[in-house]
Design a protein around this motif. Structure first.
Motif, short mmCIF file in Angstrom:
data_model
loop_
_atom_site.label_atom_id
_atom_site.label_comp_id
_atom_site.label_asym_id
_atom_site.label_seq_id
_atom_site.Cartn_x
_atom_site.Cartn_y
_atom_site.Cartn_z
N LEU A 83 69.95 63.98 24.63
CA LEU A 83 69.14 64.19 23.57
C LEU A 83 68.92 65.67 22.93
O LEU A 83 68.85 65.80 21.64
N GLY A 84 69.24 66.75 23.64
CA GLY A 84 69.43 68.13 23.30
C GLY A 84 70.53 68.09 22.24
O GLY A 84 70.40 68.53 21.21
N PHE A 85 71.66 67.42 22.54
CA PHE A 85 72.95 67.53 21.75
C PHE A 85 72.61 66.83 20.61
O PHE A 85 72.84 67.24 19.23
N VAL A 86 71.97 65.73 20.53
CA VAL A 86 71.65 64.88 19.44
C VAL A 86 70.69 65.60 18.38
O VAL A 86 70.65 65.86 17.17
N HIS A 112 71.04 73.56 26.85
CA HIS A 112 69.70 73.82 26.83
C HIS A 112 69.04 72.54 26.70
O HIS A 112 67.84 72.68 27.40
N GLY A 113 69.36 71.24 26.29
CA GLY A 113 68.56 70.09 26.64
C GLY A 113 68.63 69.62 27.72
O GLY A 113 67.81 69.19 28.33
N GLY A 114 69.98 69.65 28.52
CA GLY A 114 69.85 69.47 29.99
C GLY A 114 69.01 70.30 30.80
O GLY A 114 68.25 69.68 31.87
N LEU A 115 68.97 71.50 30.65
CA LEU A 115 68.09 72.50 31.39
C LEU A 115 66.49 71.89 31.29
O LEU A 115 65.77 71.81 32.08
#
Length: 304
Positions: A83-86, A112-115
């Motif tokens: 979702l962060g990449f999107v 950053h989204g994964g974090l």
């Protein structure tokens, strides 16, 4: 170009085989994820089995809690990273193609989204099991650098996320048409490449800074300086250390293609001039640096 390093002939697939007409493969990137989870799990289990490291000589959770936490972390990494990449990197594309959002096998994960996904998963885990959030956060921060180290090495093996063109003798000649499409700025000097183009191996810079160096500092502070005694310190150090390391490496890393235009060759999302600005990675890392410093300060004040 006076010197450069040819890209090593390493296949992205460790092993591959065909069963019933379907080709199955174990890729280095998947192996990096698996190894990182196992190493992180063992680091935390070793720490919780040493109560003297923690506040009040009491570990915040049991080894069984750690095993359950791993499952929550996996879910947080996958959902948050995708979702962060999107949202951060290609929102317009996925708004037009929402059916492709779940297709993580096509690539596209943002750290950053994964974090953020891991932070949310960890907070929910602590709430469900009634565990001290700051100390559990310290444990999770301690477990993360090995994943960064192995993940960035896997990025290098996959010949992806490479850096900007360079004349440095340690520049690597990455394969692929896009990697070799190198007219443009080298530092502040415009030049067109007449031979093969070398780029900064920025994946290895990140592996060294955010994985090896940051991980070594965290372990030294835990086992030699007793930093786990003050809840939140290690978590703050990790956020600040990663934010600083990523901010620095972004000066050498090639921006994502959707941000690069003829008027913005360095792919800045905030630009003061063609040479001065902030990339998306820097824009997302700066708050991490500031939040990490604030967490350390608040943790020390609370302890005092």
């Amino acid at each position: 170009m006076q010197a450069a390093i040819p890209f090593p002939d390493i296949s992205p697939e460790l092993i591959s085989f065909t069963i019933g007409g379907f080709e199955l493969a174990l890729r280095w990137y998947a192996l990096a994820y698996i190894a990182a989870l196992l190493i992180g799990w063992r680091l935390v289990v070793m720490a919780v089995r040493r109560p003297a490291l923690w506040p009040g000589n009491t570990a915040p959770m049991t080894p069984e809690h750690v095993e359950n936490l791993v499952t929550w972390v996996i879910i947080g990494v996958i959902l948050g990273g995708r979702l962060g990449f999107v949202l951060f990197y290609q929102p317009s594309y996925y708004l037009q193609n929402p059916a492709e959002i779940p297709m993580i096998w096509q690539g596209g994960m943002a750290f950053h989204g994964g974090l953020l996904g891991v932070v949310i998963a960890g907070a929910l885990f602590c709430r469900v099991h009634k565990l001290p959030m700051a100390s559990v956060g310290d444990a999770m921060a301690m477990a993360t650098p090995p994943g960064l180290l192995l993940g960035r090495i896997a990025n290098f093996i996959n010949a992806e996320l490479w850096g900007r063109p360079t004349d440095a003798p340690w520049g690597v000649i990455f394969p692929g048409e896009y990697a070799q499409s190198c007219p443009g700025p080298v530092g502040l000097v415009e030049r067109a490449w007449e031979t093969l183009c070398a780029r900064h191996p920025s994946q290895l810079y990140e592996a060294g800074l955010e994985g090896l160096l940051l991980g070594a500092v965290i372990l030294w502070l835990i086992y030699r300086r007793g930093w786990l005694k003050i809840p939140g310190q290690i978590m703050g150090l990790f956020l600040a250390g990663y934010g600083l390391g990523r901010f620095i490496v972004e000066y050498f890393r090639q921006a994502d293609p959707q941000f690069i235009t003829p008027d913005n060759p360095l792919g800045h999302v905030i630009s003061l001039s063609p040479e001065i600005g902030l990339s998306m990675g820097q824009l997302l890392s700066l708050p991490m640096l500031l939040i990490g410093i604030a967490i350390i300060v608040l943790a020390r004040r609370r302890a005092a």
